[in-house]
Write an enzyme that holds these catalytic residues in place. Structure first.
Site, mmCIF file in Angstrom:
data_model
loop_
_atom_site.group_PDB
_atom_site.id
_atom_site.type_symbol
_atom_site.label_atom_id
_atom_site.label_comp_id
_atom_site.label_asym_id
_atom_site.label_seq_id
_atom_site.Cartn_x
_atom_site.Cartn_y
_atom_site.Cartn_z
ATOM 1 N N GLY A 1 1.036 -17.926 -46.539
ATOM 2 C CA GLY A 1 0.825 -19.002 -45.568
ATOM 3 C C GLY A 1 -0.503 -18.885 -44.850
ATOM 4 O O GLY A 1 -0.967 -19.839 -44.224
ATOM 5 N N ARG A 2 -1.087 -17.710 -44.924
ATOM 6 C CA ARG A 2 -2.357 -17.542 -44.214
ATOM 7 C C ARG A 2 -3.220 -16.470 -44.860
ATOM 8 O O ARG A 2 -4.017 -15.809 -44.198
ATOM 9 C CB ARG A 2 -2.105 -17.188 -42.773
ATOM 10 C CG ARG A 2 -1.162 -15.999 -42.639
ATOM 11 C CD ARG A 2 -1.270 -15.441 -41.296
ATOM 12 N NE ARG A 2 -0.196 -14.515 -41.053
ATOM 13 C CZ ARG A 2 -0.101 -13.853 -39.945
ATOM 14 N NH1 ARG A 2 -0.996 -14.016 -39.011
ATOM 15 N NH2 ARG A 2 0.891 -13.028 -39.752
ATOM 16 N N GLY B 1 -2.091 -20.958 -40.323
ATOM 17 C CA GLY B 1 -2.875 -20.251 -41.338
ATOM 18 C C GLY B 1 -3.803 -19.204 -40.771
ATOM 19 O O GLY B 1 -4.618 -18.635 -41.495
ATOM 20 N N ASP C 1 9.742 -9.954 -49.080
ATOM 21 C CA ASP C 1 8.413 -10.536 -49.332
ATOM 22 C C ASP C 1 7.303 -9.634 -48.789
ATOM 23 O O ASP C 1 6.132 -9.871 -49.057
ATOM 24 C CB ASP C 1 8.302 -11.934 -48.711
ATOM 25 C CG ASP C 1 8.697 -11.952 -47.250
ATOM 26 O OD1 ASP C 1 9.849 -11.610 -46.949
ATOM 27 O OD2 ASP C 1 7.846 -12.283 -46.397
ATOM 28 N N ASN C 2 7.681 -8.597 -48.047
ATOM 29 C CA ASN C 2 6.676 -7.646 -47.551
ATOM 30 C C ASN C 2 6.733 -6.322 -48.307
ATOM 31 O O ASN C 2 6.174 -5.326 -47.864
ATOM 32 C CB ASN C 2 6.878 -7.387 -46.056
ATOM 33 C CG ASN C 2 6.548 -8.615 -45.215
ATOM 34 O OD1 ASN C 2 5.810 -9.481 -45.659
ATOM 35 N ND2 ASN C 2 7.095 -8.693 -44.025
HETATM 36 P P1 AMP Z 1 5.073 -12.198 -42.121
HETATM 37 O O1 AMP Z 1 6.190 -11.990 -41.157
HETATM 38 O O2 AMP Z 1 3.703 -12.022 -41.537
HETATM 39 O O3 AMP Z 1 5.252 -11.411 -43.377
HETATM 40 O O4 AMP Z 1 5.102 -13.739 -42.525
HETATM 41 C C1 AMP Z 1 6.197 -14.356 -43.151
HETATM 42 C C2 AMP Z 1 5.752 -15.662 -43.770
HETATM 43 O O5 AMP Z 1 5.212 -16.542 -42.770
HETATM 44 C C3 AMP Z 1 4.670 -15.525 -44.827
HETATM 45 O O6 AMP Z 1 4.931 -16.459 -45.842
HETATM 46 C C4 AMP Z 1 3.406 -15.846 -44.078
HETATM 47 O O7 AMP Z 1 2.410 -16.326 -44.930
HETATM 48 C C5 AMP Z 1 3.883 -16.912 -43.094
HETATM 49 N N1 AMP Z 1 3.069 -16.963 -41.870
HETATM 50 C C6 AMP Z 1 3.054 -16.048 -40.860
HETATM 51 N N2 AMP Z 1 2.183 -16.422 -39.904
HETATM 52 C C7 AMP Z 1 1.632 -17.593 -40.309
HETATM 53 C C8 AMP Z 1 0.646 -18.487 -39.771
HETATM 54 N N3 AMP Z 1 0.055 -18.254 -38.594
HETATM 55 N N4 AMP Z 1 0.342 -19.585 -40.475
HETATM 56 C C9 AMP Z 1 0.928 -19.847 -41.652
HETATM 57 N N5 AMP Z 1 1.859 -19.056 -42.214
HETATM 58 C C10 AMP Z 1 2.209 -17.946 -41.562
HETATM 59 MG MG MG Z 2 4.470 -11.111 -45.127
#
Ligand code: AMP
Ligand code: MG
Length: 483
Positions: free
Chosen positions: A83-84, A116, A244-245
């Site tokens: 997502g980013r 993003g 996913d992590n």
């Molecule tokens: P995370 O908890 O950072 O692993 O994020 C989980 C999901 O949310 C992933 O698909 C990221 O790409 C998405 N995501 C987190 N923060 C953002 C953001 N600021 N903009 C877009 N997507 C995000």
């Molecule tokens: Mg992630």
């Protein structure tokens, strides 16, 4: 940078092409020489700054965001994706290729409601922890740099955007396989394509056939277990072990509200969004298995379930063995003639010690570091004064000495302890102090912290203050996911 574009060329249905959106007033906040070497870079320069901030095209880069899904806090989310984070391709270095990703590079088709972007504090934390874990010999993705900007972004309040330039040998996650099994049901051809690509790129000694698939899954089980053994030994809580992590290569990945333990606490929770403690420190080994079970489910179209289960059954041993190796080294216990009974006794000895640490609210890192100063053959130990109930400590210490046996060269023994028990870890409060300084326009504390953490086992007496326990405000800091 020289790129190859294998993922881009071979897996066109596994990503969306998307270009980063530039940021205003890009500037270097941090740079890792050590990571730069991996892709044949030396110094930061203006051309790189423009390219890696998304303000100019990087020669040879293709720019794409990958699609995947994943289990988040136990529930399945059918479509996630970068997502980013925007990947430029695989940069070729002297010892292999590394994906270069701009984390916080701008919106992608997978951004859902997000902007993003990444905020400066989270970009700095990801940079620091990637490099710190690497220097602690923990398998991890790397970080080349952090680029700051004056682009405003909104979280709980207004902050500024930054980009972490992440290097990873692969960005393939457990969630990639889940996506092509569950969300794209009936696309076993895609699943095979993904698995064959993964094996060809990263396990060239394995064949792309049923016997290779079976051996590959066992390798993933072992690599994941080994990574978690390192986390438990060093006292690291990842905080968001969603599938996913989880990197398929068993490397620490996608950092958010992580923490190194200060005071030892088995059920320590570092993530504000995890009140139940699903990802508490002591839960990590069990969650690692749970995540591998989700991966195994996604692989059932390709690998017989008997083989998947046989590999999962090896998880515990694959975790305990490296954990024992790491913990024996911390304690200085000889690793000769290790048998099942000895393993059991050593695990008990280690467990008793961590229980004592917890009971006495001791600092995990400092306590281990003190083993580099003791004479383990003497009846008297300088460790003793840290324990309120000294008789409990004495009982443990006597058992420890019995197991240790004789030590030929005390100085060499102490030096060995200092080479495995770090003096410096990335304490949350230190990261926080560095971030506050960056907000005030002062990069010096960040650069000093980065430098000290690049030699975590060295005494570095002039930086003694960075080895201290947190002040009152910095104890048990719990980070939010809003990064
Ligand atoms: P995370 O908890 O950072 O692993 O994020 C989980 C999901 O949310 C992933 O698909 C990221 O790409 C998405 N995501 C987190 N923060 C953002 C953001 N600021 N903009 C877009 N997507 C995000
Ligand atoms: Mg992630």
């Amino acid at each position: 940078m020289k790129f190859k574009q294998d993922f881009f060329n071979q897996l066109p249905e596994f990503y969306s092409q998307v270009y980063p959106q530039g940021i205003s007033h890009p500037h270097w906040l941090a740079w890792s020489d050590n990571a730069a070497q991996l892709i044949g870079l030396t110094q930061p320069n203006d051309e790189l700054l423009l390219g890696l901030s998304g303000n100019a095209a990087v020669d040879g880069a293709t720019y794409y965001a990958q699609v995947y899904s994943g289990h988040q806090f136990g529930g399945y989310t059918p479509r996630l994706g970068d997502g980013r984070s925007i990947i430029l391709g695989e940069a070729i270095g002297p010892n292999g290729a590394w994906d270069v990703a701009l984390k916080g590079g701008g919106p992608t088709p997978y951004s859902r409601h997000g902007d993003g972007r990444a905020v400066m504090r989270s970009a700095v934390r990801e940079f620091l922890v990637s490099e710190a874990l690497h220097h602690l010999h923990v398998p991890t993705t790397r970080a080349l740099a952090v680029i700051g900007s004056d682009l405003p972004v909104w979280r709980e309040s207004q902050e500024t955007a930054a980009i972490t330039v992440r290097l990873a040998r692969s960005h393939i996650r457990f969630g990639h396989f889940e996506f092509f099994c569950h969300s794209e049901r009936g696309r076993a051809d895609k699943l095979i394509q993904l698995l064959n690509f993964t094996i060809a790129q990263h396990y060239p000694h394995l064949s792309c056939d049923p016997s290779g698939y079976k051996a590959w899954f066992l390798q993933v089980v072992q690599d994941t277990a080994r990574m978690i053994a390192h986390w438990q030994a060093i006292g690291f809580a990842h905080g968001v072990m969603n599938t996913d992590n989880m990197s398929i290569l068993g490397e620490s990945f996608d950092f958010g509200p992580f923490a190194f333990l200060d005071t030892f606490q088995e059920d320590f929770i570092c993530n504000h969004s995890d009140p139940e403690g699903r990802y508490a420190f002591g839960q990590q080994p069990g969650i690692g298995l749970w995540n591998l079970q989700r991966l195994a489910q996604a692989l059932t179209p390709l690998i017989p379930s008997d083989d998947l289960i046989a590999a999962l059954n090896q998880y515990q041993d694959a975790l305990v063995q490296p954990y024992l190796r790491l913990m024996r080294a911390k304690l200085g216990l000889p690793t000769l003639a290790i048998q099942a009974e000895q393993d059991k006794q050593d695990l008990e000895l280690i467990g008793r010690f961590t229980v004592l640490m917890e009971k006495n609210q001791l600092d995990y890192t400092q306590t281990w570091r003190r083993f580099g100063k003791i004479d383990p053959t003497s009846q008297w130990s300088s460790l003793r004064d840290d324990f309120i109930d000294t008789s409990e400590f004495d009982a443990w210490y006597q058992a420890y000495q019995r197991r240790l046996g004789s030590v030929a060269d005390i100085n060499a023994w102490q030096a060995e302890r200092n080479s495995v028990n770090p003096k410096y870890i990335l304490r949350n409060y230190l990261a926080q102090e560095a971030i506050i300084a960056v907000e005030e326009g002062n990069l010096a504390p960040l650069h000093r912290l980065q430098k000290v953490l690049s030699q975590p086992f060295a005494e570095q007496n002039e930086h003694e203050d960075l080895a201290k326990r947190p002040p009152d405000w910095g104890q048990g800091l719990i980070m939010s996911c809003s990064s």
